[in-house]
Design an enzyme around this catalytic site. Structure first.
Site, mmCIF file in Angstrom:
data_model
loop_
_atom_site.group_PDB
_atom_site.id
_atom_site.type_symbol
_atom_site.label_atom_id
_atom_site.label_comp_id
_atom_site.label_asym_id
_atom_site.label_seq_id
_atom_site.Cartn_x
_atom_site.Cartn_y
_atom_site.Cartn_z
ATOM 1 N N HIS A 69 5.191 -14.951 -1.756
ATOM 2 C CA HIS A 69 4.626 -13.631 -1.465
ATOM 3 C C HIS A 69 5.700 -12.617 -1.064
ATOM 4 O O HIS A 69 5.570 -11.427 -1.332
ATOM 5 C CB HIS A 69 3.574 -13.749 -0.368
ATOM 6 C CG HIS A 69 2.674 -12.573 -0.313
ATOM 7 N ND1 HIS A 69 2.298 -11.987 0.871
ATOM 8 C CD2 HIS A 69 2.060 -11.854 -1.285
ATOM 9 C CE1 HIS A 69 1.510 -10.959 0.614
ATOM 10 N NE2 HIS A 69 1.337 -10.862 -0.677
ATOM 11 N N GLU A 83 7.002 -18.431 4.043
ATOM 12 C CA GLU A 83 7.109 -19.735 3.384
ATOM 13 C C GLU A 83 6.853 -19.676 1.885
ATOM 14 O O GLU A 83 7.158 -20.623 1.156
ATOM 15 C CB GLU A 83 6.108 -20.707 4.020
ATOM 16 C CG GLU A 83 6.349 -20.988 5.488
ATOM 17 C CD GLU A 83 5.238 -21.829 6.087
ATOM 18 O OE1 GLU A 83 5.399 -22.298 7.221
ATOM 19 O OE2 GLU A 83 4.205 -22.021 5.387
ATOM 20 N N THR A 84 6.241 -18.601 1.416
ATOM 21 C CA THR A 84 5.765 -18.584 0.021
ATOM 22 C C THR A 84 6.439 -17.496 -0.799
ATOM 23 O O THR A 84 7.207 -16.698 -0.285
ATOM 24 C CB THR A 84 4.237 -18.338 -0.013
ATOM 25 O OG1 THR A 84 3.978 -16.985 0.383
ATOM 26 C CG2 THR A 84 3.511 -19.325 0.879
ATOM 27 N N ASN A 131 13.520 5.277 0.430
ATOM 28 C CA ASN A 131 12.960 3.953 0.619
ATOM 29 C C ASN A 131 13.555 3.295 1.861
ATOM 30 O O ASN A 131 14.701 2.877 1.863
ATOM 31 C CB ASN A 131 13.233 3.071 -0.611
ATOM 32 C CG ASN A 131 12.537 1.725 -0.512
ATOM 33 O OD1 ASN A 131 12.206 1.269 0.583
ATOM 34 N ND2 ASN A 131 12.325 1.088 -1.645
ATOM 35 N N ARG A 171 19.011 -3.615 11.409
ATOM 36 C CA ARG A 171 18.796 -2.563 10.405
ATOM 37 C C ARG A 171 17.767 -1.534 10.840
ATOM 38 O O ARG A 171 17.811 -0.379 10.444
ATOM 39 C CB ARG A 171 18.411 -3.213 9.081
ATOM 40 C CG ARG A 171 19.600 -3.930 8.434
ATOM 41 C CD ARG A 171 19.212 -5.097 7.558
ATOM 42 N NE ARG A 171 20.415 -5.737 6.997
ATOM 43 C CZ ARG A 171 21.161 -6.605 7.689
ATOM 44 N NH1 ARG A 171 20.847 -6.938 8.930
ATOM 45 N NH2 ARG A 171 22.259 -7.130 7.128
ATOM 46 N N GLU A 187 0.806 -1.217 0.000
ATOM 47 C CA GLU A 187 0.000 0.000 0.000
ATOM 48 C C GLU A 187 0.842 1.271 0.000
ATOM 49 O O GLU A 187 0.314 2.380 -0.154
ATOM 50 C CB GLU A 187 -0.936 0.015 1.212
ATOM 51 C CG GLU A 187 -2.152 -0.901 1.085
ATOM 52 C CD GLU A 187 -1.781 -2.370 1.216
ATOM 53 O OE1 GLU A 187 -1.135 -2.722 2.226
ATOM 54 O OE2 GLU A 187 -2.114 -3.149 0.304
HETATM 55 N N1 LIG Z 1 3.931 -10.099 4.491
HETATM 56 C C1 LIG Z 1 4.081 -8.739 4.597
HETATM 57 C C2 LIG Z 1 3.148 -7.858 4.071
HETATM 58 N N2 LIG Z 1 2.041 -8.327 3.434
HETATM 59 C C3 LIG Z 1 0.839 -7.524 3.227
HETATM 60 C C4 LIG Z 1 0.899 -6.704 1.937
HETATM 61 O O1 LIG Z 1 1.866 -5.658 2.046
HETATM 62 C C5 LIG Z 1 -0.452 -6.052 1.672
HETATM 63 O O2 LIG Z 1 -0.787 -5.229 2.784
HETATM 64 C C6 LIG Z 1 -1.542 -7.082 1.471
HETATM 65 O O3 LIG Z 1 -1.143 -7.974 0.435
HETATM 66 C C7 LIG Z 1 -2.885 -6.433 1.112
HETATM 67 O O4 LIG Z 1 -2.742 -5.663 -0.046
HETATM 68 N N3 LIG Z 1 3.331 -6.520 4.180
HETATM 69 C C8 LIG Z 1 4.438 -6.007 4.822
HETATM 70 O O5 LIG Z 1 4.595 -4.780 4.924
HETATM 71 N N4 LIG Z 1 5.368 -6.853 5.352
HETATM 72 C C9 LIG Z 1 5.231 -8.214 5.270
HETATM 73 O O6 LIG Z 1 6.109 -8.964 5.775
HETATM 74 C C1 LIG Z 2 6.591 -11.306 3.213
HETATM 75 C C2 LIG Z 2 5.364 -12.107 3.338
HETATM 76 O O1 LIG Z 2 4.453 -12.020 2.555
HETATM 77 C C3 LIG Z 2 5.330 -13.110 4.413
HETATM 78 O O2 LIG Z 2 5.289 -12.465 5.660
HETATM 79 C C4 LIG Z 2 4.103 -13.981 4.264
HETATM 80 O O3 LIG Z 2 4.442 -15.218 4.829
HETATM 81 P P1 LIG Z 2 4.077 -16.546 4.039
HETATM 82 O O4 LIG Z 2 4.853 -16.505 2.736
HETATM 83 O O5 LIG Z 2 4.544 -17.673 4.950
HETATM 84 O O6 LIG Z 2 2.577 -16.552 3.816
#
Ligand SMILES: Nc1c(NC[C@H](O)[C@H](O)[C@H](O)CO)[nH]c(=O)[nH]c1=O
Ligand SMILES: CC(=O)[C@@H](O)COP(=O)(O)O
Length: 140
Positions: free
Chosen positions: A74, A71-72, A98, A112, A44
């Site tokens: 994502h 784990e994924t 950033n 960090r 976002e």
């Molecule tokens: N896994 C993390 C997320 N995931 C959420 C996404 O950023 C986003 O809010 C969601 O997909 C809805 O659009 N966000 C982080 O900032 N840090 C993470 O580790």
């Molecule tokens: C960075 C991510 O999206 C993470 O926190 C989500 O965890 P997972 O990949 O195990 O669903």
């Protein structure tokens, strides 16, 4: 005095508190005003900054967030797309630093995020100030 907006993706409260504090210190020590806006996650951040920039109220922005690998796949999406979105805004001439940490674990994140250690929030604020200064240089 310029107006800076810290836009934070508050996914990890403890780390965000440190990152925001580091960024705020740098900006206030430089004599600027600071506001903080909170969004759910790093994905976002680019949209929130774009919306805030359209208001014309702010001279620069610091994006703050923490993305820790799970784990994924994502992780790659969140880390890569948030960075890509911020880079695109920067290429449009918006002064953004950033400060989104993309790490493997909490231990890496702490080092960090901590202003007394690598202070990546403060470093991101310094980057925003550098781009703001360039805007001033080229506008004058
Ligand atoms: N896994 C993390 C997320 N995931 C959420 C996404 O950023 C986003 O809010 C969601 O997909 C809805 O659009 N966000 C982080 O900032 N840090 C993470 O580790
Ligand atoms: C960075 C991510 O999206 C993470 O926190 C989500 O965890 P997972 O990949 O195990 O669903």
């Amino acid at each position: 005095m310029a107006n800076f907006l810290i836009v934070e993706a508050r996914f990890y409260d403890d780390f965000n508190d440190m990152l925001v504090a580091g960024a705020r210190t740098v900006l206030e020590d430089a004599g600027h005003s600071v506001e903080v806006l909170t969004v759910p996650g790093a994905l976002e951040l680019p949209g929130a900054i774009a919306l805030a920039a359209e208001t014309g109220r702010y001279d620069g922005f610091v994006a703050i967030g923490v993305v820790i690998r799970g784990e994924t796949y994502h992780f790659e999406i969140v880390a890569g797309e948030s960075a890509r979105g911020i880079m695109a805004l920067t290429m449009d001439g918006i002064a953004i630093g950033n400060g989104i940490l993309t790490t493997e674990n909490r231990e890496q994140t702490l080092v960090r995020a901590d202003p007394a250690q690598k202070d990546k929030g403060g470093e991101a604020a310094k980057a925003a100030l550098a781009l703001f200064d360039l805007q001033q240089k080229f506008a004058g």
